[in-house]
Scaffold this motif. Structure first.
Motif, PDB file in Angstrom:
ATOM      1  N   TRP A  26     -36.771   3.184  -5.365  1.00 55.79           N
ATOM      2  CA  TRP A  26     -37.913   4.084  -5.494  1.00 55.79           C
ATOM      3  C   TRP A  26     -37.531   5.527  -5.191  1.00 55.79           C
ATOM      4  N   GLU A  27     -36.656   5.715  -4.212  1.00 57.86           N
ATOM      5  CA  GLU A  27     -36.209   7.077  -3.911  1.00 57.86           C
ATOM      6  C   GLU A  27     -35.434   7.664  -5.087  1.00 57.86           C
ATOM      7  N   ASP A  28     -34.579   6.837  -5.691  1.00 52.42           N
ATOM      8  CA  ASP A  28     -33.801   7.286  -6.847  1.00 52.42           C
ATOM      9  C   ASP A  28     -34.713   7.594  -8.027  1.00 52.42           C
TER      10      ASP A  28
ATOM     11  N   ALA B 138     -36.576  10.991  -7.388  1.00 51.98           N
ATOM     12  CA  ALA B 138     -35.667  12.132  -7.550  1.00 51.98           C
ATOM     13  C   ALA B 138     -35.277  12.317  -9.014  1.00 51.98           C
ATOM     14  N   SER B 139     -35.114  11.215  -9.742  1.00 53.68           N
ATOM     15  CA  SER B 139     -34.733  11.292 -11.158  1.00 53.68           C
ATOM     16  C   SER B 139     -35.861  11.880 -12.003  1.00 53.68           C
ATOM     17  N   LEU B 140     -37.111  11.529 -11.673  1.00 53.54           N
ATOM     18  CA  LEU B 140     -38.239  12.113 -12.403  1.00 53.54           C
ATOM     19  C   LEU B 140     -38.304  13.619 -12.167  1.00 53.54           C
ATOM     20  N   ALA B 141     -38.064  14.035 -10.927  1.00 53.37           N
ATOM     21  CA  ALA B 141     -38.043  15.471 -10.632  1.00 53.37           C
ATOM     22  C   ALA B 141     -36.959  16.168 -11.459  1.00 53.37           C
ATOM     23  N   GLN B 142     -35.824  15.511 -11.617  1.00 49.90           N
ATOM     24  CA  GLN B 142     -34.742  16.077 -12.423  1.00 49.90           C
ATOM     25  C   GLN B 142     -35.170  16.219 -13.881  1.00 49.90           C
ATOM     26  N   LEU B 143     -35.847  15.202 -14.408  1.00 43.69           N
ATOM     27  CA  LEU B 143     -36.359  15.286 -15.781  1.00 43.69           C
ATOM     28  C   LEU B 143     -37.313  16.463 -15.933  1.00 43.69           C
ATOM     29  N   HIS B 144     -38.210  16.624 -14.961  1.00 41.96           N
ATOM     30  CA  HIS B 144     -39.225  17.677 -15.042  1.00 41.96           C
ATOM     31  C   HIS B 144     -38.634  19.080 -14.975  1.00 41.96           C
TER      32      HIS B 144
ATOM     33  N   PHE C 291     -47.469   3.582  -7.809  1.00 44.91           N
ATOM     34  CA  PHE C 291     -46.074   3.288  -7.496  1.00 44.91           C
ATOM     35  C   PHE C 291     -45.905   3.192  -5.983  1.00 44.91           C
ATOM     36  N   ASP C 292     -44.744   2.750  -5.565  1.00 40.15           N
ATOM     37  CA  ASP C 292     -44.424   2.661  -4.145  1.00 40.15           C
ATOM     38  C   ASP C 292     -44.454   4.057  -3.503  1.00 40.15           C
ATOM     39  N   THR C 293     -44.925   4.132  -2.271  1.00 42.70           N
ATOM     40  CA  THR C 293     -45.046   5.419  -1.575  1.00 42.70           C
ATOM     41  C   THR C 293     -43.722   6.163  -1.516  1.00 42.70           C
ATOM     42  N   ARG C 294     -42.628   5.439  -1.424  1.00 42.58           N
ATOM     43  CA  ARG C 294     -41.304   6.077  -1.332  1.00 42.58           C
ATOM     44  C   ARG C 294     -40.996   6.918  -2.567  1.00 42.58           C
TER      45      ARG C 294
ATOM     46  N   TYR D 236     -42.699  10.401  -1.971  1.00 46.10           N
ATOM     47  CA  TYR D 236     -41.989  11.177  -0.950  1.00 46.10           C
ATOM     48  C   TYR D 236     -40.681  11.730  -1.503  1.00 46.10           C
ATOM     49  N   ALA D 237     -39.976  10.910  -2.280  1.00 50.88           N
ATOM     50  CA  ALA D 237     -38.700  11.347  -2.842  1.00 50.88           C
ATOM     51  C   ALA D 237     -38.901  12.471  -3.845  1.00 50.88           C
ATOM     52  N   TYR D 238     -39.954  12.372  -4.674  1.00 50.36           N
ATOM     53  CA  TYR D 238     -40.231  13.443  -5.633  1.00 50.36           C
ATOM     54  C   TYR D 238     -40.526  14.745  -4.887  1.00 50.36           C
ATOM     55  N   GLN D 239     -41.376  14.665  -3.879  1.00 53.49           N
ATOM     56  CA  GLN D 239     -41.747  15.856  -3.114  1.00 53.49           C
ATOM     57  C   GLN D 239     -40.527  16.474  -2.439  1.00 53.49           C
ATOM     58  N   ALA D 240     -39.628  15.634  -1.953  1.00 55.55           N
ATOM     59  CA  ALA D 240     -38.414  16.143  -1.308  1.00 55.55           C
ATOM     60  C   ALA D 240     -37.513  16.849  -2.316  1.00 55.55           C
ATOM     61  N   ALA D 241     -37.474  16.324  -3.543  1.00 58.68           N
ATOM     62  CA  ALA D 241     -36.626  16.911  -4.577  1.00 58.68           C
ATOM     63  C   ALA D 241     -37.216  18.180  -5.162  1.00 58.68           C
TER      64      ALA D 241
END
Length: 292
Positions: free
Chosen positions: A110-112, A115-121, A240-243, A246-251
């Motif tokens: 979920w963390e990956d 972060a990957s969606l943030a990269q796409l955006h 989706f899972d909460t993680r 959090y991962a998107y927001q961190a990225a």
């Protein structure tokens, strides 16, 4: 089983794409959602995945999906099934692509994913929209370019579908008025954000764990839009899972007030599902509109 003429056309398309002679041995019908007929194609070079639909009703649908998969594939941000061929045969339009094999999720799946969606955006362009219209489900999705997100969202997304819903007597005149009133308020609701490449239909039914244990997404309805659209869509139908969040927001942190915009961003997919499937989506639309 698919007919012999289509088999020959698919064999030729695969042979040209893969640079090896392909023979189709079998075509097994598999579950692939509510929109298309779907098959697992067995060949001398392994399995492939086939979608079929009505060429007269949706002549450009798979050409648009092919282009969308290619665009996502080129970013290397999120894995997608490799598109291989599209075309039409005997009144049917088809899309042929890589057959995905399910894997076991890596520990930080979920963390990956987040972060990957943030990269796409982060892939952007000067204007909101896309090179041509495409589809979300079987509904035409208009992508007329605008440099202003509220204008794009109102005129390419909310108002066209609200008009269809009104004409079909799904929503009444008062709800149409509420939709128009909300559209006038969009400039005050959304802060400026760069156009982001979106999956466009990102819910739990449109991703899986790939063979490498990471996410693989499919069935895109891509365009360059506000990135909160993809994230709001993920919160529908179970979320989706909460993680992931959090991962998107961190990225790449979202602008303040994003929580208050979730419902507004969900209006578009809710209108889509109302028109395609009916059900209780109407009540969700009504509740969001009443808040404005």
């Amino acid at each position: 089983m698919i007919d012999e003429i289509l088999q020959r056309q698919l064999s030729t398309a695969l042979s040209e794409q893969l640079k090896v002679k392909i023979h189709i041995n079998d075509a097994k019908s598999v579950h692939g959602g509510d929109i298309n007929q779907t098959f697992r194609i067995a060949t001398n070079e392994g399995y492939f995945f086939l979608k079929l639909n009505d060429a007269k009703r949706y002549p450009e649908m798979f050409a648009a999906e092919y282009a969308g998969l290619e665009a996502l594939y080129a970013t290397h941000a999120l894995a997608v099934p490799q598109p291989l061929a599209y075309g039409s045969c005997n009144g049917q339009t088809y899309l042929l692509m890589e057959h995905l094999i399910k894997g076991v999720a890596i520990q930080d799946f979920w963390e990956d994913f987040g972060a990957s969606l943030a990269q796409l955006h982060k892939k952007t362009q000067p204007h909101f929209g896309y090179a041509a219209p495409n589809y979300i489900g079987t509904l035409k999705q208009y992508n007329t370019p605008y440099t202003n997100w509220p204008v794009f969202y109102a005129f390419n997304r909310l108002l066209p579908l609200a008009k269809i819903a009104y004409d079909q007597q799904i929503i009444d005149q008062n709800m149409m008025y509420q939709m128009e009133r909300l559209c006038k308020r969009l400039p005050q609701l959304f802060p400026a954000d760069a156009p982001a490449l979106l999956h466009g239909d990102l819910w739990s039914g449109n991703f899986m764990v790939g063979q490498d244990g990471k996410v693989c997404v499919f069935d895109p309805a891509i365009y360059y839009g506000h990135r909160e659209m993809d994230l709001a869509m993920t919160r529908l139908f179970g979320g989706f899972d909460t993680r992931f969040y959090y991962a998107y927001q961190a990225a790449w942190p979202l602008s303040p007030g994003w929580q208050q915009r979730i419902g507004v961003c969900q209006l578009y997919p809710l209108l889509v599902h109302t028109l395609l499937f009916g059900g209780n989506y109407y009540n969700s639309i009504k509740e969001i509109l009443q808040a404005y």
